[in-house]
Design an enzyme around this catalytic site. Structure first.
Site, PDB file in Angstrom:
ATOM      1  N   ASP A 192       0.913  -1.212  -0.242  1.00 57.42           N
ATOM      2  CA  ASP A 192       0.022   0.015  -0.041  1.00 57.42           C
ATOM      3  C   ASP A 192       0.694   1.280  -0.129  1.00 57.42           C
ATOM      4  O   ASP A 192       2.020   0.784   0.179  1.00 57.42           O
ATOM      5  CB  ASP A 192      -1.046   0.022   1.216  1.00 57.42           C
ATOM      6  CG  ASP A 192      -0.303  -0.203   2.554  1.00 57.42           C
ATOM      7  OD1 ASP A 192       1.367  -0.358   2.810  1.00 57.42           O
ATOM      8  OD2 ASP A 192      -1.011   0.544   2.930  1.00 57.42           O
ATOM      9  N   GLU A 221       0.091  -0.788   5.420  1.00 60.24           N
ATOM     10  CA  GLU A 221       1.041  -0.896   6.843  1.00 60.24           C
ATOM     11  C   GLU A 221       1.523   1.689   6.749  1.00 60.24           C
ATOM     12  O   GLU A 221       1.643   1.598   7.805  1.00 60.24           O
ATOM     13  CB  GLU A 221       2.761  -0.424   5.842  1.00 60.24           C
ATOM     14  CG  GLU A 221       4.055  -0.528   6.846  1.00 60.24           C
ATOM     15  CD  GLU A 221       4.542   0.967   6.516  1.00 60.24           C
ATOM     16  OE1 GLU A 221       5.219   1.333   7.674  1.00 60.24           O
ATOM     17  OE2 GLU A 221       4.197   1.463   5.587  1.00 60.24           O
TER      18      GLU A 221
END
Lengths: 477, 477
Positions: free
Chosen positions: B100, B167
């Site tokens: 991400d 994250e």
């Protein structure tokens, strides 16, 4: 000389009509700070001008020019100058009031429509925006004049009147008018012997007051800057001088938790109170409970009412208002802000002035900043300020008001100073060089700038008697 | 054991294809913090899963459940668990990365579309969101695996992989997975000998680095309240205890202008550096000019690079972030705020933990507040926190990375600690009980969370060689 009994009776007999007139005045939403209501301020000026002419006042509407508000050029509402009587054997009193009001929306939390005067069914309060600040007091004068006009009675003094429509937005244009027409060069204000301003409040809800002092103000913006942008506290924490750390240190050196101003020389400028002065504060109808009720918590700085009242009225105060540029939202953010500005102000009392105090503030901040050995940069700005005002409360102007209060209310007035400012007071005092009296009509809980603003019916009616009686007492003090 | 020359040649020969694959990855705007892009995070998981399977990795997508974001219940993107090789004679390395990215809009100030990888025509930088954080490093591993898959070469170690898609939004769901599958009860992470995380940066733009420490954090909100509502400073200044005055005093007692933490016992918890440690900092390729360039001003706390680097890496730091509830706008407002909350955080280093430090902070603040003799109320909240992490940099895991760096870059790596936090590092270290290495691919100026994020072409290509070589060195250290 006491007021004629017929006058007092007239006021009682016409109370309902006076309240109806106040209702008509409140119905005009003359909000000076809202461009969309500017036309209503003009409407209010016309309404008041008509009312004054109807009771025999010779008036003129004075064009104060234009100004910029919210990026829009707007015509300033006119000041109304009025006069009645020109007998050289009589004193000439200048009356001041303002016909504009603070903004108000029902959605702010009003229980009723702010621009519909509501008479409370049980306690008789007259609830509506402007009822107390400042349409009620202006209409008090109208009531007095109506009696004399309808009965053909001569006034005991000559009257001049200055009513403005921009008080709630900084009295724009008024200073220029007063200075132009009041500096002793044959202007309109020439010949005024004293001034009476009815635009403040009793200290409490019980005891009438005469006000002889206002604090001044000096407002500072203190900026510490360092990095070229906000920094990550993980990466930069303990590697660079952080502007926020420096600023908080400086702001922490300004005032003690108990209100003492730590800037050398500022508190020291003010002489200690005389015994006579202390007696005034001691005699005021006020308690620690009153201040704690007003603040909503038991946080008074002292248990001694004289100390607390002097803290508000005759000592300077320093308040920290906030910080611009730092994280101010909810939650947790770990940024090191690059540039932060602390805002604080000092309320001033005589002999303090911004000119005398500002150099001390600046020198102290620079010296404290130097002690930090920081590589950041400090920038100090004085944003605005105004001088304090204190009148001679033994002047015949105050003596007349005191006698009038005792006649109407059967009690001696509290002799108060206000912690805040009404700048036009100083303008009149300095320009005309005469004694200025603040003669409040409303009570301490009127909520002048707040929701559910009210004027007690008795304050309007007895207050009208007070204003009239004051004129009669003036004639003979 | 050095990596095979064929591997190094393969990387050079396939550089353009690798960059094309990075371009494909960057084109998927897998922003975990934006609900409207959640589908793209899933798309990215599928894309990566396909890529891993294509080079021989046995994968599974692990459902991490749902979470609430912006009042909306959303499905968490899956974690990808992958494995290749299961030879009991080989070490087993766990690789971690995240697919991400941070939000990015051209209007934020990007020179090019953030989700179109642009190869800079002269300096070869690969510009695009996620190029460096953290798609580039993940694709580095893919490049290494592709060589072995295409040429049929056996890997020198067994690999396990854990790639997540949350994250940038707190790694939601990952801790539970690691703890469930990594606590030695026959879970998926069993048998891991060491961990390699490639998700941080070189200290500068010149010298490769191995990172063996991260600071922890404890974040405080300090609320002083008094009056029931905001007060007028004219009326209440110097009559009541002002919450802002108290808060500023407390915040001013936390940290000196030079970064020393004034809370007794906090700085003192940290042992002084050994001579060996000092030598590490002294040897780092870093200068005071570097930090001042990064901060954008000459505001370093010291002229001594070792002091400044230790301030960032091996000492705690305390930063004041802001105040909630006070005036924070532009201009001048004279209110006394009723309730103000100061925010500050302390970056922690071993042996400090939130549990050890928080009681000292709270006791100190309460004691300082008591000294003020204020009638206001103090409320202290610990908003969040995390422990610091330091690994043994003499472990064979680091030794392998050091040898690999010297082989690929012909220079010894800087041995760094980071001032910030990567919480998953601590989760792996504590749960699996093995050595964790942070092996950065990108440079200190990559702008990971900023506009124009980039990865230098040489960092991507030589970094791929570094990752592969590290695996070979691991096999024989």
């Amino acid at each position: 000389m006491p007021a004629p009994t017929e006058f007092l009776q007239f006021v009682d007999q016409n109370a309902d009509a006076f309240i109806q007139r106040l209702s008509d005045a409140v119905a005009i939403p003359s909000i000076s700070g809202d461009a969309s209501h500017r036309k209503d301020v003009f409407k209010m000026a016309d309404w008041l001008n008509d009312q004054l002419e109807a009771v025999g006042v010779e008036t003129q509407l004075v064009d104060l020019g234009k100004h910029i508000m919210d990026d829009e050029e707007l015509q300033l509402p006119p000041a109304i100058l009025g006069r009645i009587g020109n007998d050289p054997k009589k004193k000439t009193v200048l009356l001041y009031g303002h016909f504009d009001v603070q903004p108000a929306n029902k959605s702010d939390g009003w229980d009723t429509d702010p621009f519909t005067l509501v008479v409370h069914p049980t306690n008789g309060q007259l609830i509506g925006r402007g009822s107390s600040d400042d349409k009620g007091p202006i209409l008090g004068w109208l009531n007095v004049l109506q009696y004399h006009f309808q009965t053909g009675k001569e006034l005991p003094v000559n009257l001049k009147m200055c009513f403005e429509g921009m008080e709630e937005s900084g009295s724009e244009g008024l200073d220029d008018l007063v200075k132009r027409e009041g500096s002793g060069n044959g202007g309109w204000f020439d010949g005024v012997d004293c001034v009476c301003i009815s635009d403040n409040y009793w200290l409490n809800t019980r005891t009438p007051a005469l006000t002889y002092g206002l604090r001044g103000l000096t407002y500072f913006k203190l900026t510490v800057s360092g990095p070229s942008r906000d920094l990550h506290s993980g990466v930069f924490g303990r590697t660079v001088h952080e502007p926020m750390t420096d600023l908080i240190h400086l702001m922490g050196q300004l005032v003690s938790s108990t209100g003492k101003i730590l800037i050398p020389g500022v508190d020291e400028m003010v002489p200690p109170p005389t015994e006579e002065e202390k007696a005034i504060y001691s005699g005021l109808d006020y308690s620690i409970q009153d201040i704690q009720d007003a603040a909503g918590a038991a946080i008074a700085l002292s248990d001694d009412k004289v100390n607390v009242l002097m803290g508000r009225m005759r000592y300077p105060s320093l308040s920290l208002h906030g910080i611009e540029g730092a994280f101010s939202g909810v939650g947790a953010k770990t940024v090191i802000p690059a540039k932060v500005s602390g805002k604080f102000s000092i309320r001033l009392v005589p002999p303090q002035t911004p000119d005398a105090v500002n150099p001390l503030v600046i020198a102290y901040l620079q010296s404290e900043f130097a002690k930090l050995n920081s590589k950041n940069k400090l920038h100090i700005e004085d944003l605005h300020g105004g001088k304090p005002w204190v009148a001679d409360h033994k002047h015949w102007n105050f003596e007349a008001a005191k006698r009038a209060t005792e006649a109407v209310y059967k009690q001696s007035p509290d002799l108060t100073r206000e912690g805040g400012s009404i700048p036009v007071t100083l303008t009149f005092a300095e320009t005309l060089g005469v004694n200025v009296l603040l003669l409040p009509m409303g009570r301490g809980d009127d909520g002048a700038h707040s929701t559910n603003e009210k004027l007690d019916r008795s304050n309007f009616i007895e207050g009208t008697k007070l204003l009239g009686t004051y004129l009669y007492e003036l004639a003979t003090v």
